[in-house]
Design an enzyme around this catalytic site. Sequence first.
Site, PDB file in Angstrom:
ATOM      1  N   HIS A 111       0.845  -1.190   0.000  1.00  0.00           N
ATOM      2  CA  HIS A 111       0.000   0.000   0.000  1.00  0.00           C
ATOM      3  C   HIS A 111       0.886   1.247   0.000  1.00  0.00           C
ATOM      4  O   HIS A 111       1.269   1.748   1.058  1.00  0.00           O
ATOM      5  CB  HIS A 111      -0.892   0.012   1.247  1.00  0.00           C
ATOM      6  CG  HIS A 111      -1.794  -1.170   1.362  1.00  0.00           C
ATOM      7  ND1 HIS A 111      -1.328  -2.435   1.657  1.00  0.00           N
ATOM      8  CD2 HIS A 111      -3.138  -1.286   1.216  1.00  0.00           C
ATOM      9  CE1 HIS A 111      -2.357  -3.277   1.701  1.00  0.00           C
ATOM     10  NE2 HIS A 111      -3.461  -2.609   1.427  1.00  0.00           N
ATOM     11  N   PRO A 201      -5.902  -5.726  11.496  1.00  0.00           N
ATOM     12  CA  PRO A 201      -7.301  -5.309  11.400  1.00  0.00           C
ATOM     13  C   PRO A 201      -7.447  -3.844  11.811  1.00  0.00           C
ATOM     14  O   PRO A 201      -6.938  -3.421  12.858  1.00  0.00           O
ATOM     15  CB  PRO A 201      -8.004  -6.234  12.404  1.00  0.00           C
ATOM     16  CG  PRO A 201      -7.106  -7.423  12.529  1.00  0.00           C
ATOM     17  CD  PRO A 201      -5.719  -6.884  12.378  1.00  0.00           C
ATOM     18  N   HIS A 348      -4.195   2.863  -3.290  1.00  0.00           N
ATOM     19  CA  HIS A 348      -4.393   2.413  -1.915  1.00  0.00           C
ATOM     20  C   HIS A 348      -3.752   1.065  -1.647  1.00  0.00           C
ATOM     21  O   HIS A 348      -3.023   0.913  -0.665  1.00  0.00           O
ATOM     22  CB  HIS A 348      -5.892   2.346  -1.603  1.00  0.00           C
ATOM     23  CG  HIS A 348      -6.207   2.024  -0.170  1.00  0.00           C
ATOM     24  ND1 HIS A 348      -6.050   0.766   0.369  1.00  0.00           N
ATOM     25  CD2 HIS A 348      -6.678   2.795   0.829  1.00  0.00           C
ATOM     26  CE1 HIS A 348      -6.398   0.784   1.636  1.00  0.00           C
ATOM     27  NE2 HIS A 348      -6.791   2.001   1.941  1.00  0.00           N
ATOM     28  N   GLU A 496     -16.574  -4.671  24.893  1.00  0.00           N
ATOM     29  CA  GLU A 496     -15.715  -5.856  24.913  1.00  0.00           C
ATOM     30  C   GLU A 496     -14.543  -5.756  23.947  1.00  0.00           C
ATOM     31  O   GLU A 496     -13.404  -6.087  24.304  1.00  0.00           O
ATOM     32  CB  GLU A 496     -16.533  -7.115  24.588  1.00  0.00           C
ATOM     33  CG  GLU A 496     -17.512  -7.534  25.664  1.00  0.00           C
ATOM     34  CD  GLU A 496     -18.882  -6.906  25.477  1.00  0.00           C
ATOM     35  OE1 GLU A 496     -19.804  -7.273  26.210  1.00  0.00           O
ATOM     36  OE2 GLU A 496     -19.010  -6.036  24.582  1.00  0.00           O
ATOM     37  N   HIS A 559     -26.828 -16.529  25.465  1.00  0.00           N
ATOM     38  CA  HIS A 559     -25.748 -16.329  26.431  1.00  0.00           C
ATOM     39  C   HIS A 559     -24.983 -17.612  26.750  1.00  0.00           C
ATOM     40  O   HIS A 559     -24.054 -17.580  27.548  1.00  0.00           O
ATOM     41  CB  HIS A 559     -26.315 -15.748  27.734  1.00  0.00           C
ATOM     42  CG  HIS A 559     -26.626 -14.288  27.649  1.00  0.00           C
ATOM     43  ND1 HIS A 559     -27.394 -13.746  26.649  1.00  0.00           N
ATOM     44  CD2 HIS A 559     -26.258 -13.247  28.447  1.00  0.00           C
ATOM     45  CE1 HIS A 559     -27.510 -12.440  26.827  1.00  0.00           C
ATOM     46  NE2 HIS A 559     -26.820 -12.112  27.904  1.00  0.00           N
TER      47      HIS A 559
END
Length: 748
Positions: A111, A201, A348, A496, A559
């Site tokens: 990139h 990520p 990109h 979380e 759950h």
Amino acid sequence: MATSSSAAAASQALAALAISSHGSPSSSHPGSLALPGRLGSLAGRSLRSSPASLRFLRRSQPAPSSAKAAPARASAVEALQAAATESLVDKSVNAIRFLSVDAVEKANSGHPGLPMGCAPMGHILYDEIMKYNPKNPFWFNRDRFVLSAGHGCMLHYALLHLAGYDSVKIEDLKEFRQWGSRTPGHPENFETPGIEVTTGPLGQGIANAVGLALAEKHLAARFNKPDNEIIDHYTYVVLGDGCQMEGISNEACSLAGHWGLGKLIAFYDDNHISIDGNTDIAFTEDVIARFEALGWHTIWVKSGNTGYDDIRAAIKEAKSVKDKPTLIKVTTTIGYGSPNKANSYSVHGSALGAKEVDATRQNLAWAHEPFHVPEDVKSHWSRHVPEGAALEAEWNAKFAEYEKKYKEDAAELKGIISGELPAGWEKALPTYTPESPADATRNLSQQCLNALAKVLPGLLGGSADLASSNMTLLKMFGNFQKDTPEERNIRFGVREHGMGAICNGIALHSPGLIPYCATFFVFTDYMRAAMRISALSEAGVIYVMTHDSIGLGEDGPTHQPIEHLVSFRAMPNILMLRPADGNETAGAYKVAVLNKKRPSVLALSRQKLAQLPGTSVEGVEKGGYIISDNSTGNKPDFILIGTGSELEIAAKAADELRKEGKTVRVVSFVSWELFDEQSDEYKESVLPAAVTARISIEAGSTLGWEKIVGSKGKAIGIDRFGASAPAGKIYKEFGITAENIIATAKSL
């Protein structure tokens, strides 16, 4: 580039010098003005077009006729120096750009766009602002830099190379994205010293940076003294549009604003381009307004391509704001300098191509072969090696003074810096006997956490708004908050994903920091990406996951975790531990603390469990071990294998089978990973190959158990979603019972 502004500055300086002199440019008088170094390509471009001006500069100048002339002349000299410096900055920035372009081109992968656009801010940070020692990338009081937009990692590698880090030689840049390279396709802290965290990520890096900044604020509050601020460093991060879109960034940045992390400075590379095209197809929010609402100080640099002084001023302003993190929105052009691909998605995620590389070289007047760094740029950057060594030596002297006056604090801080655990720390863990009352392993976990907090200065953590249910409060400490950063209970709120990534940052800040975080086991789905990065980046986070099975009961299948145990057993470099009682819970914590370079997941029960005969801390360290056996000669009729709450069920079934004259071995299989690491001899002693009548029982997916029970054994578990009902009823309906084990054994 700042070419035009540099040339203008040089021309203005010439004019000022002429005005401040006696006579015209052709006058000749005693005295001389020495040029401050060579002007370089930018200012030089204007000066070469004016040879008369150059001749004038080389002549002697008259003494000023009045006191007023001296300041004018000094100002002119400063302007010339600024032009010369600016010229070198331009050349340095282009060196960063072309190292990136050339590496991507050679790899034919990568990139290039982000490094080309972000080179100015990268240069200013690494060359002018940050404290670091290239020859010791792990010096404790260094400033931390995180490239959250990790796809643009050639920016970071180029900066580390210029700064003199041994981990990124020119040969490493030429091996970008290749097998065995120290310059992988996204930054990896375990591969490349100088890289603080592993960012792949999008959004993970900014959340890691929040963790790094939290660690700095926490340790500074605990250890700094009025006469010796021994901890004083900043965390800088570059994030892009993609990071801004990912929800994790909002989770983490919301907490950063709440906590007032004033030494966190984030640069938002506002280039309006993502892989699919212009961001306006999906992203039109006012990022500045959002960050202001999150409690951040915000600045907008509109000239990110050439506005060096604007970037410098923004950093200065950011550092003056002590009670808030700062977002500096820097508007840049992705692929800056590329005549045909700049400001487009085509720059990109792929190499420019040979023709466009040549066109870019021509456009930016870069007449150098690939991977060439001009000598004046090398010389300029070379100062960071001695300067970095001096910074560390100065800090070491400061720490020596600190140690003389504050011996106990210094010893504690040294342990956090080095990662050395206090002698005998494991003796603080509680022990249990079969006579100890039955209890949920989440409650036993809290006993362990509070015992460890007394002997492990680096232990800190919290829950995603479930502390009273996860049982994770450290009772002797208060809450880490904006005004009480020395405390060790971290309130993450219902976040979380952000929680996991923040804990990665804490763990990677200092070897002796041991962060833990907690939620219901099923909600690891919300933080799995962060947990995977924990494993990949060797961050020893302790994940305290309660409500580990259908045993949580009435909350129902939303759950109740089913596939979660096997999913983490499939993940490399992570320990999945499911303790069955108090001794195994203590053993799981011992293992988790000792494993600094791999995270641990502790799956803990909501329901009460008996303290079983035969369980032990030492057994947990083996992963799988025998808790009872009435056979001789290592050849029982049956081997019953259980984990967590089901180990008690296996033990009950064994008792009934023994009443019928059978020989039965009960094995606790608390950690598959630890068992796999044992010797073949040990594994054979626990699970002899000759005994094929094996039964496993676990309230979760049976996937994977076939490698333990073998082709002739049976796995009792749940391969569908759970149900809403009291725990006892659900266990009976799903066959997670001693009766089912006995019937299965007889069928074998």
